[in-house]
Design a protein around this motif. Structure first.
Motif, mmCIF file in Angstrom:
data_model
loop_
_atom_site.group_PDB
_atom_site.id
_atom_site.type_symbol
_atom_site.label_atom_id
_atom_site.label_comp_id
_atom_site.label_asym_id
_atom_site.label_seq_id
_atom_site.Cartn_x
_atom_site.Cartn_y
_atom_site.Cartn_z
ATOM 1 N N MET A 1 -5.706 2.134 10.655
ATOM 2 C CA MET A 1 -4.136 2.762 10.410
ATOM 3 C C MET A 1 -3.987 3.677 9.290
ATOM 4 O O MET A 1 -2.727 3.621 8.604
ATOM 5 N N GLY A 2 -4.985 4.283 8.866
ATOM 6 C CA GLY A 2 -4.886 5.124 7.807
ATOM 7 C C GLY A 2 -6.320 5.118 6.910
ATOM 8 O O GLY A 2 -7.397 4.338 7.154
ATOM 9 N N LYS A 3 -6.227 5.981 5.781
ATOM 10 C CA LYS A 3 -7.624 6.017 5.045
ATOM 11 C C LYS A 3 -7.867 4.597 4.584
ATOM 12 O O LYS A 3 -7.190 4.163 3.596
ATOM 13 N N GLY A 4 -9.175 4.001 4.989
ATOM 14 C CA GLY A 4 -9.697 2.966 4.342
ATOM 15 C C GLY A 4 -8.736 1.625 4.869
ATOM 16 O O GLY A 4 -8.855 0.650 4.370
ATOM 17 N N GLN A 5 -8.023 1.810 5.878
ATOM 18 C CA GLN A 5 -6.970 0.918 6.299
ATOM 19 C C GLN A 5 -7.348 0.714 7.743
ATOM 20 O O GLN A 5 -6.857 1.096 8.781
ATOM 21 N N ARG A 6 -7.966 -0.663 8.049
ATOM 22 C CA ARG A 6 -8.376 -1.067 9.234
ATOM 23 C C ARG A 6 -7.567 -2.494 9.338
ATOM 24 O O ARG A 6 -8.066 -3.380 8.546
ATOM 25 N N VAL A 7 -6.818 -2.775 10.192
ATOM 26 C CA VAL A 7 -6.109 -3.955 10.402
ATOM 27 C C VAL A 7 -6.382 -4.705 11.867
ATOM 28 O O VAL A 7 -6.903 -4.018 12.707
ATOM 29 N N PRO A 8 -6.209 -6.070 11.835
ATOM 30 C CA PRO A 8 -6.696 -6.869 12.818
ATOM 31 C C PRO A 8 -5.681 -6.315 13.886
ATOM 32 O O PRO A 8 -4.426 -6.129 13.660
ATOM 33 N N MET A 9 -5.820 -6.408 15.057
ATOM 34 C CA MET A 9 -5.170 -6.181 16.229
ATOM 35 C C MET A 9 -5.498 -6.932 17.439
ATOM 36 O O MET A 9 -6.646 -7.141 17.794
ATOM 37 N N ALA A 10 -4.561 -7.380 18.422
ATOM 38 C CA ALA A 10 -4.610 -8.112 19.712
ATOM 39 C C ALA A 10 -3.295 -7.679 20.451
ATOM 40 O O ALA A 10 -2.310 -7.680 20.234
ATOM 41 N N MET B 1 0.919 -1.087 0.176
ATOM 42 C CA MET B 1 -0.092 0.056 -0.265
ATOM 43 C C MET B 1 0.844 1.197 0.099
ATOM 44 O O MET B 1 2.008 1.080 0.644
ATOM 45 N N PRO B 2 0.318 2.339 -0.759
ATOM 46 C CA PRO B 2 1.222 3.531 -0.640
ATOM 47 C C PRO B 2 1.307 4.077 0.722
ATOM 48 O O PRO B 2 0.544 4.059 1.529
ATOM 49 N N PRO B 3 2.693 4.641 0.988
ATOM 50 C CA PRO B 3 2.781 5.320 2.512
ATOM 51 C C PRO B 3 1.950 6.194 2.733
ATOM 52 O O PRO B 3 1.646 6.265 3.895
ATOM 53 N N SER B 4 1.590 6.958 1.693
ATOM 54 C CA SER B 4 0.531 8.297 1.921
ATOM 55 C C SER B 4 -0.719 7.786 2.576
ATOM 56 O O SER B 4 -1.438 8.413 3.240
ATOM 57 N N THR B 5 -1.225 6.265 2.231
ATOM 58 C CA THR B 5 -2.496 5.853 2.919
ATOM 59 C C THR B 5 -2.364 5.361 4.230
ATOM 60 O O THR B 5 -3.701 5.317 4.567
ATOM 61 N N VAL B 6 -1.218 5.314 4.862
ATOM 62 C CA VAL B 6 -1.447 4.659 6.110
ATOM 63 C C VAL B 6 -0.567 5.885 7.155
ATOM 64 O O VAL B 6 0.112 6.687 6.544
ATOM 65 N N THR B 7 -0.918 5.680 8.449
ATOM 66 C CA THR B 7 -0.523 6.368 9.406
ATOM 67 C C THR B 7 0.991 6.340 9.593
ATOM 68 O O THR B 7 1.746 5.373 9.262
ATOM 69 N N PRO B 8 1.714 7.270 10.121
ATOM 70 C CA PRO B 8 3.188 7.213 10.591
ATOM 71 C C PRO B 8 3.536 6.035 11.580
ATOM 72 O O PRO B 8 4.325 5.416 11.354
ATOM 73 N N ILE B 9 2.737 5.814 12.392
ATOM 74 C CA ILE B 9 2.989 4.561 13.181
ATOM 75 C C ILE B 9 2.668 3.244 12.607
ATOM 76 O O ILE B 9 3.443 2.255 12.793
ATOM 77 N N ARG B 10 1.794 3.152 11.534
ATOM 78 C CA ARG B 10 1.590 2.285 10.691
ATOM 79 C C ARG B 10 3.013 1.767 9.953
ATOM 80 O O ARG B 10 3.613 0.923 9.539
ATOM 81 N N GLN B 11 3.643 2.929 9.472
ATOM 82 C CA GLN B 11 4.627 2.849 8.544
ATOM 83 C C GLN B 11 5.976 2.391 9.427
ATOM 84 O O GLN B 11 6.707 1.630 8.718
ATOM 85 N N GLN B 12 5.976 2.851 10.739
ATOM 86 C CA GLN B 12 6.857 2.479 11.683
ATOM 87 C C GLN B 12 6.772 1.034 11.876
ATOM 88 O O GLN B 12 7.755 0.109 11.698
ATOM 89 N N TYR B 13 5.598 0.351 12.188
ATOM 90 C CA TYR B 13 5.367 -0.964 12.273
ATOM 91 C C TYR B 13 5.808 -1.688 11.289
ATOM 92 O O TYR B 13 6.442 -2.738 11.471
ATOM 93 N N LEU B 14 5.351 -1.320 10.026
ATOM 94 C CA LEU B 14 5.626 -2.338 8.951
ATOM 95 C C LEU B 14 7.328 -2.393 8.662
ATOM 96 O O LEU B 14 7.587 -3.342 8.024
ATOM 97 N N GLN B 15 8.047 -1.364 8.840
ATOM 98 C CA GLN B 15 9.299 -1.177 8.678
ATOM 99 C C GLN B 15 9.943 -2.012 9.344
ATOM 100 O O GLN B 15 10.848 -2.820 9.251
ATOM 101 N N ILE B 16 9.646 -2.270 11.030
ATOM 102 C CA ILE B 16 10.145 -3.052 11.920
ATOM 103 C C ILE B 16 9.901 -4.624 11.645
ATOM 104 O O ILE B 16 10.584 -5.580 11.726
ATOM 105 N N LYS B 17 8.283 -4.707 11.358
ATOM 106 C CA LYS B 17 8.170 -6.013 11.031
ATOM 107 C C LYS B 17 9.048 -6.757 9.776
ATOM 108 O O LYS B 17 9.119 -7.807 9.832
ATOM 109 N N LYS B 18 9.099 -5.826 8.903
ATOM 110 C CA LYS B 18 9.985 -6.528 7.536
ATOM 111 C C LYS B 18 11.127 -7.042 8.124
ATOM 112 O O LYS B 18 11.665 -7.951 7.354
ATOM 113 N N ARG B 19 11.928 -6.684 9.191
ATOM 114 C CA ARG B 19 13.216 -6.960 9.487
ATOM 115 C C ARG B 19 13.160 -8.522 10.426
ATOM 116 O O ARG B 19 14.147 -9.069 10.574
#
Length: 905
Positions: free
Chosen positions: A56-65, A1-19
């Motif tokens: 987590m951004g426009k039209g972006q709702r993700v599962p959370m626990a 998804m384009p970075p502009s469509t997600v919140t900054p905290i979502r971008q941070q999470y995805l960058q860490i999860k990628k590692r």
């Protein structure tokens, strides 16, 4: 998804999860660790946590626990137990940077990298192991194994040259019982979902799957060059010669993998792995997987593969009354690694002997050891700088006990006799260092009941830091002023209902009901309006509030800095602390073994060396069975195996008489002697053995596609191929999984092979139901017959269905059994009378039809029995007897067989 469509905290999470794609990411958000996406679905399913969702951004709702941060250890432990990795991502600051809290993964928790005390078993090591298999042909075949326990600082490696590398690996890994085994992915990187990673590893390495959680690791990390470099860099050495593995490439590769794996997953843990031990499995008694299982050393057969910390009913359960966690771990290691070195064993036995004969000092030592903290793991938490205030207080308490322990040891060194007793390590007390200066420092620095973490504040004792005391004094004065403000303002304003309060939003305030609004002084500044009251502040109140809050912040920062400095000061003594922990562990084991010996009437064994030395036991007992008999007395038995060059004992007798118990007790007494323990007997003279092989009982491996008989034959093959003249074999009912003829033949041939093979002649106890094997005593000079004696009594009047009563004495006596007592056992077990009556009739037929069939090259004979299919004559049988097959054509024979078959149908 384009970075502009997600919140900054979502971008941070995805960058860490990628590692960390193969780990469940615990992402710290305030007071919770949150998981997202597929991780959240796993956590919800595995931990029964509510699955929600978050925008987590426009039209972006993700599962959370999520789970509360203060209870995270329990949840992480459950995930680890299910084979998952957990990457713990923390907030690295209390203040956001450009509106976003900085976050980093501080550790990746896997089964072998757990450090939290609540997630560890006190009396067993938590090993992570790495495995390198080399399936080269001939002498080039072998295996490299390295293991480490990051909670105790152990780091060791070995190379085993073996024509069956996997077998050697399974045997050693079964001994270690690692929590996690790192294996190569063979260059085929796994790309599936994390939750099936363990299943994929088990598919690739099915023999290893039951030994620990398997972790697939990049194959290129197993290359010798990279592993050697990683080891040299970590150990800060220019050569591995000083560590004993320079010429052991497989050992180097395995140890290098451990260093690389921990560097990725728990880098802080590498600090305490400051040395590497290279060991040889040739220094210890060989015990294969089947033998460990059959002898039930650390777990019972019924618990095998279950919760491996459940030892009840095992030899460990009998012997382990250790008072300290490090003593318990040491005893377990001794039990799984019996020694071959007589001198080392005599030192252990002498230490136990000294404790045994000094009851008063031993009792006092036991009291000092009971409840002592885990000095070994506490010190390693200190080395990693993750120790908390309570950890340091536990170190202090342990050191205070060390001084008293030293005094009790001194009593042993100065007995009433004129000649002082010569003590052995650790009873010489040389490694027990009380360190009074360190005790004084910790006593001066820490309060008596500190919080669990330094972040909670209040851990540093008043008087330790003048600066901290000054801050505390100013805070106390300010709080005292605030505490007296309510009374002072009530008196000054005349408003009796005036109250002073505090909340996190507005800080301190003065609350006045609206009924008293006209009496509010002009200097009060309105801050908040409620339904029935108004809240005010004053400049003086805000000044004191600022003083309190700023001072508390300064106090927390200063206390954290003081505690970090304290950790550094204590860590300087890490080597001395570990040496003391090691000495305490040994002392605990010696006191424990002496206590067990005194409580259950064990004796010191005499150890002798040589392949022609036997095992002589007078009134030996099974250490576990005698402890489990509630209302019965265990019947002891003598053993003299190899004493008169009779290296093979054929033991016959009915079921329910204790033959397997007798076999196991001889093996266990021998093993106990070779860990340095006293043994359950009146006298024991033990010729040291290099291996114990135990084939007792039938263990199906249906999941592996193997029948009971196949498992039996595989284990027998292993024994016959690896036993030496110094080995001890206990074999029970070899050949019973097949037909009578086949079983007798295999058992007979196995005994002949053990007796006649040039390199063999091992000490062997061979229990069997095949009475025909008693014939072997007549022509194999080192074979002797023994049986479990049975006392016959008067019956109830005779009759085939009412055989004479018998009493099983459980005594092993010379000679073969005169007959089988299977029908007696069946009757005692409650078989219907019709069954036992018919069985007696069949037995008479068998005995009357006994034949003598040549066995062993036609030179000897054994008795076998053939069961008649029909008690009376049958027309078909009679017709077959009358046929002259030599004069019949093939067509006539076929037609005749067809007619006879029709008559049977």
């Amino acid at each position: 998804m384009p970075p502009s469509t997600v919140t900054p905290i979502r971008q941070q999470y995805l960058q860490i999860k990628k590692r960390y794609p193969d780990a469940i990411l615990f992402f710290r958000l305030g007071d919770f660790y949150e998981t997202f996406d597929h991780d959240a679905e796993i956590v919800s399913q595995e931990l029964d946590v509510v699955l929600t969702s978050r925008s987590m951004g426009k039209g972006q709702r993700v599962p959370m626990a999520g789970v509360p941060h203060h209870a995270a250890d329990g949840y992480i432990a459950d995930l680890i137990a299910r084979g998952h990795k957990v990457a713990v991502c923390e907030q690295m600051s209390d203040e956001p940077i450009k509106g976003l809290m900085p976050r980093e993964v501080v550790r990746v928790v896997t089964p072998g990298t757990v450090v939290e005390p609540a997630m560890l078993a006190d009396k067993r090591n938590n090993y992570i192991a790495a495995l390198v298999l080399d399936d080269g042909v001939g002498p080039n075949a072998g295996v490299g194994i390295a293991y480490a326990d990051i909670t105790t600082g152990e780091f060791a490696t070995t190379q085993i040259d073996h024509r069956s590398p996997l077998e050697a690996a399974v045997r050693e890994l079964d001994r270690l019982a690692p929590a996690e085994i790192v294996v190569g992915d063979g260059g085929e990187a796994y790309v599936g979902p994390p939750e099936t990673r363990a299943k994929e590893a088990a598919r690739r390495y099915p023999r290893l799957a039951e030994l620990g959680v398997l972790a697939l690791y990049d194959q290129w990390r197993f290359e010798e060059g990279g592993c050697r470099q990683a080891l040299l860099q970590h150990l800060r050495a220019s050569s591995l010669a000083g560590f004993g593995c320079e010429d052991k490439p497989l050992a180097i590769r395995a140890a290098g993998v451990i260093v690389q794996y921990l560097g990725q997953h728990q880098s802080a843990a590498l600090a305490q792995l400051d040395s590497l031990t290279t060991y040889s499995t040739d220094d210890f008694m060989t015990l294969d997987v089947a033998t460990r299982r059959n002898l039930e050393l650390t777990e019972t057969i019924r618990e095998h593969g279950g919760r491996r910390d459940r030892a009840q009913g095992s030899l460990l359960w009998v012997l382990d009354e250790t008072r300290t966690p490090m003593g318990g771990r040491l005893l377990r290691r001794w039990l799984t690694q019996p020694l071959l070195n007589r001198e080392a064993l005599e030192e252990r036995l002498s230490a136990v002997d000294i404790c045994f004969h000094h009851l008063a000092a031993r009792t006092a030592l036991a009291e000092q050891l009971r409840g002592m903290g885990d000095l070994e793991r506490l010190t390693n938490r200190l080395i990693q700088r993750i120790a908390g205030p309570r950890d340091l207080l536990s170190i202090k308490a342990a050191l205070e006990r060390v001084a008293a322990i030293g005094e009790r040891i001194a009593q042993m060194a100065s007995p009433a006799e004129e000649k002082p007793e010569e003590l052995v390590y650790p009873l010489d007390g040389a490694s027990l260092v009380p360190m009074p200066d360190l005790v004084e420092l910790l006593d001066r620095a820490l309060v008596d009941d500190p919080p669990a973490t330094i972040s909670q504040g209040g851990a540093i004792r008043p008087g330790y830091s003048a600066e901290l005391d000054g801050i505390a004094e100013s805070v106390a004065e300010a709080k005292q002023w605030v505490a007296g403000l309510e009374r002072a303002e009530r008196e000054r304003t005349g408003i009796k209902s005036l109250k002073v309060g505090y909340n996190k939003v507005f800080g301190y305030y003065l609350e006045v009901t609206k009924a008293n609004a006209e009496a509010v002084p002009e200097e009060y500044i309105r801050k908040q309006t409620l339904v029935n009251a108004e809240r005010y502040i004053t400049p003086e109140l805000k000044d004191h509030e600022a003083l309190i809050l700023h001072a508390e912040e300064r106090s927390q920062d200063l206390e954290a800095r003081l505690f970090a400095e304290l950790l550094e000061d204590v860590a300087v003594h890490a080597d001395e602390l570990l040496a003391t922990a090691w000495a305490v562990a040994h002392l605990d084991v010696y006191v424990n073994l002496a206590d067990v010996a005194a409580a259950y009437n064990y004796v010191r064994p005499e150890l002798v060396e040589g392949s022609d030395v036997g095992i002589e036991i007078v009134a030996g007992r099974h250490p576990v069975v005698e402890r489990t008999l509630l209302d019965k007395t265990f019947v002891p038995n003598d053993t003299c195996l190899g004493c008169d060059h009779d290296t093979i004992h054929i033991i016959t007798g009915p079921n329910m008489t204790g033959k397997p118990t007798y076999l196991r007790q001889v093996a266990l007494i021998t093993l106990m002697a070779q860990i340095g323990s006293f043994v359950p007997a009146d006298v024991a003279r033990i010729g040291l053995v290099d291996r114990i092989f135990a084939r007792v009982g039938a263990q199906d491996e249906i999941a592996a596609g193997q029948s009971t008989f196949m498992v039996e034959m595989v284990e027998l093959a292993n024994i016959l191929n690896h036993a030496t003249s110094r080995s001890l074999l206990i074999l029970d009912e070899i050949g019973r999984g097949t037909s009578t003829y086949d079983g007798i033949s295999i058992a007979w041939a196995a005994v002949e092979y053990l007796h006649n093979h040039p390199r063999l002649g091992p000490k062997t106890l061979f229990a069997t139901h095949y009475h025909e094997l008693t014939e072997l005593e007549g022509f194999l000079p080192r074979v002797r017959n023994y049986n479990v004696s049975v006392v016959s009594g008067a019956g109830s009047g005779g009759g085939a269905d009412k055989p004479d009563d018998v009493i099983f004495t459980h005594h092993i006596v010379p000679g073969g059994a005169d007959r089988s007592y299977g029908i007696h056992v069946g009757r005692m077990a409650g078989l219907p009378t019709a069954v036992t009556q018919r069985a007696q009739e069949i037995l008479k037929d068998l005995e009357s039809a006994a034949q003598r069939v040549p066995v062993g090259g036609g030179q000897k004979v054994i008795h076998v029995k053939q069961l008649a299919l029909f008690r009376d004559s049958h027309p078909v049988v009679d017709a077959l007897r009358e046929l002259d097959v030599s004069t019949m054509s093939p067509l006539e024979a076929l037609n005749t067989l067809y007619k006879l078959q029709q008559e049977i149908d």
